[in-house]
Design an enzyme around this catalytic site. Structure first.
Site, PDB file in Angstrom:
ATOM      1  N   CYS A   1       0.822  -1.089   0.035  1.00  0.00           N
ATOM      2  CA  CYS A   1       0.128   0.094   0.264  1.00  0.00           C
ATOM      3  C   CYS A   1       0.969   1.236  -0.180  1.00  0.00           C
ATOM      4  O   CYS A   1       1.450   1.515  -1.018  1.00  0.00           O
ATOM      5  CB  CYS A   1      -1.113  -0.081   1.214  1.00  0.00           C
ATOM      6  SG  CYS A   1      -2.446   0.661   0.959  1.00  0.00           S
TER       7      CYS A   1
ATOM      8  N   HIS B   1      -3.543  -5.024   0.684  1.00  0.00           N
ATOM      9  CA  HIS B   1      -2.856  -6.089   1.658  1.00  0.00           C
ATOM     10  C   HIS B   1      -2.886  -7.420   1.547  1.00  0.00           C
ATOM     11  O   HIS B   1      -3.793  -8.009   2.155  1.00  0.00           O
ATOM     12  CB  HIS B   1      -3.756  -5.386   2.740  1.00  0.00           C
ATOM     13  CG  HIS B   1      -3.442  -4.022   2.987  1.00  0.00           C
ATOM     14  ND1 HIS B   1      -2.415  -3.317   3.915  1.00  0.00           N
ATOM     15  CD2 HIS B   1      -4.162  -2.554   2.693  1.00  0.00           C
ATOM     16  CE1 HIS B   1      -2.414  -2.046   4.113  1.00  0.00           C
ATOM     17  NE2 HIS B   1      -3.575  -1.749   3.323  1.00  0.00           N
TER      18      HIS B   1
ATOM     19  N   GLU C   1      -1.411  -9.601   3.406  1.00  0.00           N
ATOM     20  CA  GLU C   1      -1.070 -10.081   4.478  1.00  0.00           C
ATOM     21  C   GLU C   1      -2.544 -10.243   5.179  1.00  0.00           C
ATOM     22  O   GLU C   1      -2.526 -11.202   6.020  1.00  0.00           O
ATOM     23  CB  GLU C   1      -0.330  -9.040   5.586  1.00  0.00           C
ATOM     24  CG  GLU C   1      -1.311  -7.950   6.082  1.00  0.00           C
ATOM     25  CD  GLU C   1      -0.864  -6.635   5.059  1.00  0.00           C
ATOM     26  OE1 GLU C   1      -0.791  -6.774   3.743  1.00  0.00           O
ATOM     27  OE2 GLU C   1      -1.328  -5.626   5.539  1.00  0.00           O
TER      28      GLU C   1
HETATM   29  N1  GLN Z   1      -1.842   6.542   2.885  1.00  0.00           N
HETATM   30  C1  GLN Z   1      -2.101   5.783   1.729  1.00  0.00           C
HETATM   31  C2  GLN Z   1      -3.578   5.901   0.904  1.00  0.00           C
HETATM   32  O1  GLN Z   1      -4.698   6.387   1.710  1.00  0.00           O
HETATM   33  C3  GLN Z   1      -1.943   4.537   2.038  1.00  0.00           C
HETATM   34  C4  GLN Z   1      -2.864   3.840   2.861  1.00  0.00           C
HETATM   35  C5  GLN Z   1      -2.166   2.489   3.354  1.00  0.00           C
HETATM   36  O2  GLN Z   1      -1.251   2.199   3.296  1.00  0.00           O
HETATM   37  N2  GLN Z   1      -3.093   1.541   3.678  1.00  0.00           N
HETATM   38  O3  GLN Z   1      -3.704   5.524  -0.181  1.00  0.00           O
END
Ligand code: GLN
Length: 547
Positions: A380, A519, A521
């Site tokens: 992310c 994600h 994970e």
């Molecule tokens: N802050 C970033 C976004 O909102 C990444 C979010 C995250 O890593 N879950 O896109």
């Protein structure tokens, strides 16, 4: 109709109720039953989505886009059953539903009260999907006696009262403290905690007692007698080397048997524990170890990256190596040299995160991994930072940055290679967001599919070209920069089905450098390690053999 097990805790918090619930779920499955696990949290936040990871640990996201408690992660990791929106509720959500109904006039002008309106709302929540499984395991957050937990305790009491006899049982977790001075385990706190439960009309059927020392037969009998439970239903829970030993350990102590006895299920089907024996074998019989650095922001509280830590462990199990995780504060790179700090690690992981703090350090970590050819997994925000690094240092976009950081500061400093997404496609409908929407629940959340580029590293790792993974973010890599970055060697190897949203990037001439917008994970299990984590650790093993 499902049978219900209500899991409560007493004496102190953090006894491992979530783990006990998840392990029980796994054991019931091993005996051939279907299960679903549920969490009821007494806090007043509507969901954990807007709670700081420092406060509450990780936010676990479900396929259907709910932002939930990290205990749901345990539930999935132990049972493999994907949790849903309807498996997690807080007091805040319950009250908000009740108040919404009140405003709509659904209660026909009645006075709204905790009993029956709030308790009815909780009971409705408990019932959802009860025709689908054999057992519904419902964990109540907090400890008995907490003021805010009372409506939940009252609701489960009523629920069991209204069900036919034998369809609901109560399992209570307590602590047996050890007094070194007298060399004794003390049962009094457990007795008090059970009294507290009884005073609100709940009589536990099974007691799970956490203890650092073996529980002598005499103490077990005493607990059984004073707490009014059968002796076989006083189950010991000892400290374990790995949480994944919990199903076998609880089985040895007779937890699943005690639960089935409490329901009067006899003879109990024999368990098939092969899956967990294999997991145990992989934990204990390892050959070598790898050192992985997680360069993050919320490193003071490891629970903030709970699923990542677990997925790395699963990756280790897939390769039969021990994974040593070192937490590195991204902000340290404001002061320290990255090379000095990161050399010696066999792989680097940059996890998700929000806000600008620490991001320059994460960008430096991505640069280090790219230049030194160290395996890198960016998740992310960790993917976004890898793209910004590529744009700045390889593609010549000197001011490359994320709109997130400009929004935060209220000024325009960066060229937005990562920009705010206002509209996207989910399944067959379009979702739109305004920049100033509420902070709660305004993200791209839940499962989305992606198409993988044939012949790419990720397609090889997944062994597939269509995947589905969970998202939780507001910002996206801008497609505008795709050609430029690809001409520099950063391949956009995973895209949303409509081709508009970059989901995965990877460096062509690098042994293992992958950034994912989602994600992975969240979907990894000890008995089914996520392919990205399994292969990331495999790459780390390769690196460890080079040095
Ligand atoms: N802050 C970033 C976004 O909102 C990444 C979010 C995250 O890593 N879950 O896109």
């Amino acid at each position: 109709m499902a049978r219900y097990v209500f899991i409560t805790g007493g004496v102190v918090s953090s006894l491992g109720k979530g783990l006990a619930s998840a392990a029980l779920g796994a054991l019931l499955q091993a005996r051939g039953f279907s299960v679903r696990l549920r969490k009821l949290d007494p806090y007043l936040n509507v969901d954990p989505g807007t709670m700081s990871p420092f406060e509450h640990g990780e936010v676990f996201v479900t396929d259907d886009g709910a932002e939930t408690d990290l205990d749901l992660g345990h539930y999935e990791r132990f049972t493999g059953v994907a949790c849903r929106k309807t498996d997690s509720v807080s007091s805040g959500r319950i009250y908000s539903n009740v108040l919404e109904k009140e405003r709509r006039g659904d209660y026909l002008g009645k006075t709204i009260q905790v009993i029956p309106h709030v308790t009815n709302e909780i009971k409705d929540f408990l019932r959802v999907g009860d025709e689908e499984v054999d057992f519904m395991l419902c964990e109540i957050g907090g400890t008995v006696g907490d003021i805010e937990g009372l409506p939940f305790f009252e609701a489960i009491r009523q629920f069991a009262h209204e069900k036919p006899r034998g369809e609901c049982i109560f399992m209570h977790l307590t602590l047996l403290p050890y007094l070194a001075a007298s060399g004794e385990l003390k049962t009094k706190p457990t007795q008090h905690s059970v009294k507290e439960l009884q005073s609100i009309g709940i009589a536990p059927d099974v007691l799970v007692c956490r203890s650092e020392h073996p529980i002598p037969e005499r103490e077990r009998e005493k607990i059984a007698l004073f707490c009014n439970v059968r002796k076989e239903a006083v189950v010991a829970a000892y400290d374990l080397k790995s949480i994944y030993e919990a199903p076998l350990a609880y089985h040895r102590e007779g937890l699943d048997q005690a639960v089935l006895d409490a329901f009067g299920i006899s003879p109990a089907p024999r368990p098939n524990l092969e899956k967990w024996l294999d997991v145990q074998d992989r934990i204990h019989n390892t050959d070598g170890e790898v050192n992985v650095a997680i360069v993050g922001k919320y490193i003071q509280l490891e629970d903030a990256y709970k699923s990542i830590k677990e997925a790395l462990t699963h990756g280790g199990m897939a390769n039969r190596v021990k994974v040593n995780v070192q937490w590195v504060d991204a902000e340290d790179f404001d002061r320290e040299d990255v090379g000095e700090r990161l050399s010696g690690y066999h792989a680097i992981l940059v996890p998700g995160g929000f806000g600008e703090r620490g991001t320059e350090g994460k960008i430096k970590a991505a640069q280090f991994a790219r230049e030194r050819k160290v395996p890198y997994l960016g998740i992310c925000l960790g993917m976004q930072m890898a793209v910004i690094e590529a744009a700045r240092n390889v593609a010549g976009v000197a001011r490359a940055g994320s709109e997130e950081f400009d929004h935060e500061k209220g000024e325009k400093r960066f060229e937005p290679v990562v920009y705010h997404l206002k509209e996207w496609v989910q399944g067959n409908h379009t979702v739109s967001r305004k920049a100033d929407d509420d902070k709660g629940g305004t993200m791209r959340l839940g499962a989305y599919s992606a198409n993988l580029k044939e012949g790419s590293k990720v397609a090889e790792v997944y062994g597939a070209t269509v995947i589905e993974e969970r998202h939780r973010h507001r910002y996206e890599v801008d497609l505008k920069y795709k050609d430029k970055l690809e001409s520099c060697g950063l391949v956009f190897s995973g895209m949303s089905p409509d081709g508009r949203l970059p989901e995965i990037v990877e460096w062509k001439d690098h042994p293992w450098f992958i950034g994912v917008q989602y994600h992975p994970e969240l979907k990894s299990k000890p008995f089914d390690p996520h392919p990205l984590f399994a292969d990331f650790i495999r790459a780390a093993v390769d690196t460890s053999r080079l040095v």
